[in-house]
Design a protein around this motif. Structure first.
Motif, PDB file in Angstrom:
ATOM      1  N   MET A  37      -0.745  -2.067  -7.773  1.00 22.05           N
ATOM      2  CA  MET A  37      -1.841  -1.257  -7.292  1.00 22.05           C
ATOM      3  C   MET A  37      -1.284   0.136  -6.990  1.00 22.05           C
ATOM      4  N   ARG A  38      -1.906   1.156  -7.479  1.00 20.89           N
ATOM      5  CA  ARG A  38      -1.464   2.528  -7.245  1.00 20.89           C
ATOM      6  C   ARG A  38      -1.794   2.937  -5.805  1.00 20.89           C
ATOM      7  N   LYS A  39      -1.010   3.877  -5.286  1.00 22.19           N
ATOM      8  CA  LYS A  39      -1.167   4.255  -3.878  1.00 22.19           C
ATOM      9  C   LYS A  39      -2.527   4.876  -3.567  1.00 22.19           C
ATOM     10  N   ALA A  40      -3.073   5.673  -4.475  1.00 23.98           N
ATOM     11  CA  ALA A  40      -4.389   6.283  -4.210  1.00 23.98           C
ATOM     12  C   ALA A  40      -5.465   5.211  -4.102  1.00 23.98           C
ATOM     13  N   ARG A  41      -5.400   4.240  -4.970  1.00 17.55           N
ATOM     14  CA  ARG A  41      -6.370   3.139  -4.925  1.00 17.55           C
ATOM     15  C   ARG A  41      -6.153   2.284  -3.681  1.00 17.55           C
ATOM     16  N   ALA A  42      -4.875   2.067  -3.340  1.00 20.34           N
ATOM     17  CA  ALA A  42      -4.555   1.307  -2.129  1.00 20.34           C
ATOM     18  C   ALA A  42      -5.072   2.043  -0.895  1.00 20.34           C
ATOM     19  N   ALA A  43      -4.927   3.375  -0.878  1.00 21.13           N
ATOM     20  CA  ALA A  43      -5.404   4.160   0.260  1.00 21.13           C
ATOM     21  C   ALA A  43      -6.919   4.066   0.390  1.00 21.13           C
ATOM     22  N   ALA A  44      -7.620   4.148  -0.719  1.00 22.16           N
ATOM     23  CA  ALA A  44      -9.089   4.053  -0.686  1.00 22.16           C
ATOM     24  C   ALA A  44      -9.522   2.672  -0.195  1.00 22.16           C
ATOM     25  N   GLY A  45      -8.909   1.621  -0.720  1.00 20.88           N
ATOM     26  CA  GLY A  45      -9.244   0.260  -0.300  1.00 20.88           C
ATOM     27  C   GLY A  45      -8.921   0.018   1.163  1.00 20.88           C
ATOM     28  N   THR A  46      -7.795   0.562   1.617  1.00 18.97           N
ATOM     29  CA  THR A  46      -7.398   0.412   3.007  1.00 18.97           C
ATOM     30  C   THR A  46      -8.368   1.133   3.934  1.00 18.97           C
ATOM     31  N   PHE A  47      -8.797   2.329   3.531  1.00 24.07           N
ATOM     32  CA  PHE A  47      -9.754   3.101   4.328  1.00 24.07           C
ATOM     33  C   PHE A  47     -11.061   2.331   4.491  1.00 24.07           C
ATOM     34  N   VAL A  48     -11.550   1.759   3.402  1.00 29.95           N
ATOM     35  CA  VAL A  48     -12.791   0.972   3.459  1.00 29.95           C
ATOM     36  C   VAL A  48     -12.586  -0.247   4.347  1.00 29.95           C
ATOM     37  N   PHE A  49     -11.464  -0.951   4.170  1.00 30.63           N
ATOM     38  CA  PHE A  49     -11.201  -2.154   4.953  1.00 30.63           C
ATOM     39  C   PHE A  49     -11.076  -1.840   6.442  1.00 30.63           C
ATOM     40  N   VAL A  86      -8.219  -9.725  -0.325  1.00 26.32           N
ATOM     41  CA  VAL A  86      -8.656  -9.607  -1.727  1.00 26.32           C
ATOM     42  C   VAL A  86      -7.846  -8.575  -2.503  1.00 26.32           C
ATOM     43  N   ALA A  87      -7.099  -7.708  -1.819  1.00 24.56           N
ATOM     44  CA  ALA A  87      -6.278  -6.691  -2.486  1.00 24.56           C
ATOM     45  C   ALA A  87      -4.945  -6.556  -1.742  1.00 24.56           C
ATOM     46  N   PRO A  88      -4.118  -7.613  -1.796  1.00 28.28           N
ATOM     47  CA  PRO A  88      -2.888  -7.633  -0.996  1.00 28.28           C
ATOM     48  C   PRO A  88      -1.834  -6.635  -1.494  1.00 28.28           C
ATOM     49  N   THR A  89      -0.804  -6.482  -0.685  1.00 24.43           N
ATOM     50  CA  THR A  89       0.284  -5.576  -1.033  1.00 24.43           C
ATOM     51  C   THR A  89       1.138  -6.135  -2.167  1.00 24.43           C
ATOM     52  N   GLU A  90       1.804  -5.228  -2.870  1.00 25.11           N
ATOM     53  CA  GLU A  90       2.746  -5.622  -3.920  1.00 25.11           C
ATOM     54  C   GLU A  90       4.096  -5.995  -3.314  1.00 25.11           C
ATOM     55  N   ARG A  91       4.414  -5.356  -2.187  1.00 22.13           N
ATOM     56  CA  ARG A  91       5.683  -5.605  -1.505  1.00 22.13           C
ATOM     57  C   ARG A  91       5.411  -6.055  -0.075  1.00 22.13           C
ATOM     58  N   LEU A  92       6.317  -6.862   0.457  1.00 22.45           N
ATOM     59  CA  LEU A  92       6.219  -7.322   1.842  1.00 22.45           C
ATOM     60  C   LEU A  92       6.427  -6.136   2.780  1.00 22.45           C
TER      61      LEU A  92
END
Length: 172
Positions: free
Chosen positions: A1-13, A77-83
Motif C-alpha cells: 500500500m502506498r503511503k498517500a493511500r495509507a494516509a487517506a485510509g488512516t484519516f478516514v478510519f 480491512v487495510a492493515p500495515t505492510e510492516r509490523l
C-alpha cells in the motif's frame, strides 16, 4: 500500500472508529453537559483535561506511525505492510486503545459525567476481547516470529519503563 493511500485510509478510519467511540458516543451519552457530581470536582477536571489532551496526542502519533512506519492503516480491512514497533509501540503494544480510553475517561472527569466511566469500562472489556481473539492471532499469522518476539518483549497494556530495542536477529 502506498503511503498517500495509507494516509487517506488512516484519516478516514480516524473519524470512523476513534471519532465515533471517543467523540460521538460520549456526546450522545452526555450532550457534553458539565456536571458536578461531588463538591470540589475542579482537581478531577484538571486531571480530565490532561488525560484528554494526552490521549489525543498519543492517538494522532499512533495513526501517523501506522502510515509512515507500517505503510498501512489501523483498520483491519487495510492493515500495515510492516509490523509497527517504533515510537510509543516500543513501550506498550496497544497505545492507540489506551489513548482512546484516556480520551473517554478524560471527558468523564472534565465533564463530571460518571456514565462515561462505565462506558470506558465497557470499551476496555470489548477492546481486550478484540485484541485477544482477533488482533493478536492475526498479527501472529501476518508477521510470525517478528510479532512473537515483540509480544514477548513489550507488554500489551502497562508500558515498559525503558523502550524496547529489538536485537539484530529479531530485526531480520
Amino acid at each position: 500500500m502506498r503511503k498517500a493511500r495509507a494516509a487517506a485510509g488512516t484519516f478516514v478510519f480516524l473519524f470512523v472508529a476513534p471519532g465515533v467511540v471517543a467523540g460521538l458516543i460520549p456526546w450522545w451519552l452526555t450532550s457534553w453537559a458539565v456536571e458536578e457530581p461531588i463538591p470540589h470536582w475542579l482537581t478531577l477536571r484538571v486531571v480530565g483535561v490532561v488525560l484528554l489532551a494526552a490521549g489525543v496526542v498519543v492517538l494522532l502519533e499512533a495513526f501517523v506511525r501506522f502510515v509512515l512506519e507500517g505503510v498501512g492503516t489501523p483498520a483491519p480491512v487495510a492493515p500495515t505492510e510492516r509490523l509497527v514497533v517504533g515510537g510509543l509501540y516500543r513501550y506498550v503494544r496497544n497505545p492507540m486503545y489506551l489513548a482512546v480510553g484516556a480520551i473517554i475517561v478524560g471527558q468523564a472527569l472534565l465533564l463530571g459525567q460518571l456514565i462515561l466511566l462505565a462506558y470506558a469500562a465497557a470499551f476496555f472489556a470489548v477492546v481486550c476481547a478484540f485484541v485477544h481473539w482477533y488482533e493478536e492471532p492475526t498479527l501472529r499469522r501476518q508477521f510470525g516470529d517478528e510479532y512473537e518476539a515483540y509480544r514477548r518483549a513489550v507488554p500489551g497494556w502497562w508500558p515498559r519503563r525503558k523502550p524496547w530495542e529489538p536485537s539484530v536477529t529479531e530485526r531480520l
